[in-house]
Design an enzyme around this catalytic site. Structure first.
Site, PDB file in Angstrom:
ATOM      1  N   SER A 124      -5.410   2.358   6.495  1.00 14.07           N
ATOM      2  CA  SER A 124      -4.791   1.159   6.119  1.00 14.07           C
ATOM      3  C   SER A 124      -6.465   0.155   5.334  1.00 14.07           C
ATOM      4  CB  SER A 124      -4.244   0.840   7.277  1.00 14.07           C
ATOM      5  OG  SER A 124      -3.058   1.259   7.614  1.00 14.07           O
ATOM      6  N   HIS A 189      -8.065  -3.268   9.313  1.00  7.68           N
ATOM      7  CA  HIS A 189      -7.833  -3.777   8.826  1.00  7.68           C
ATOM      8  C   HIS A 189      -8.465  -5.375   8.209  1.00  7.68           C
ATOM      9  CE1 HIS A 189      -3.445  -2.795  10.049  1.00  7.68           C
ATOM     10  NE2 HIS A 189      -4.331  -1.455   9.627  1.00  7.68           N
TER      11      HIS A 189
END
Length: 213
Positions: A124, A189
């Protein structure tokens, strides 16, 4: 609000690296599924274990996925946004960029979970880096978004900007949680997105023709 495609009219090359990364992620996930929890424990990134022996655990910086949904979401974003960024950077630079974004993501996650024994899974952070680059290079590009059973074209700045704000607020909220609760690695992230945004200034190249394409 789920992105399902974008405007690829300016893409001039076959995104070999993007497709290759998708294939490798899927294949590695299949190996992960067939190998069980022991495999995950060995190859996932565990902050406390990494700090105890960084050299031995360096390979775990390039981590796995936790579920089919996790994998599918990441690969969808990479498929939509990766080809445009790869076309702008070139294949070799895009691959290096992708790996560096993953490292930047892991570094920020590590900074907020130094004592954690929870395995970290997923690409991610690297995908977030691709989003950070895309929003800088193609802020007005049309992104097709599935919303309430309708497909709505929206500017990339709005779609990715909303995603980043959501990660930012979720990340701030997660700081108060203990290191061993698990959940979504929001700091990864954020770290990947910021790394991708900053690295774009180095990786987009100096060719005026390429930049203005």
């Amino acid at each position: 609000m789920l992105p399902i495609g974008d405007d690829n009219s300016s893409v001039r090359t076959v995104p070999i690296v993007t497709y290759g990364l998708i294939v490798l992620n899927v294949l590695f996930f299949l190996v992960e599924l067939s190998s069980g929890d022991a495999f995950i424990t060995k190859w996932a990134f565990v902050p406390s274990r990494f700090l105890a022996n960084p050299a031995a655990d360096f390979i775990t910086l390039f981590t796995m996925h936790g579920s089919w949904l996790h994998l599918g979401g990441n690969m969808l974003y990479l498929w939509i946004f990766g080809n445009n960024v790869e076309d702008r950077f070139g294949q070799a630079r895009f691959l290096i960029f992708y790996l560096l974004c993953g490292l930047g993501a892991t570094a920020l996650q590590l900074a907020f979970s130094l004592d954690s024994n929870i395995p970290n899974l997923g690409a991610s952070g690297a995908i977030a880096g691709v989003l950070g680059s895309y929003v800088l290079l193609f802020p007005q590009s049309r992104v097709n978004v599935l919303q309430s059973q309708r497909v709505i074209p929206m500017p990339a700045l709005m779609v990715i900007g909303f995603w980043f704000v959501l990660q930012l607020f979720s990340g701030i909220g997660s700081i108060a949680e203990t290191a061993d609760t698990g959940g979504v690695a929001y700091m990864a992230h954020i770290g990947g997105f910021v790394a991708g945004f900053v690295l774009t200034f180095l990786f987009k190249g100096s060719s005026r023709a390429r930049l203005n394409a």
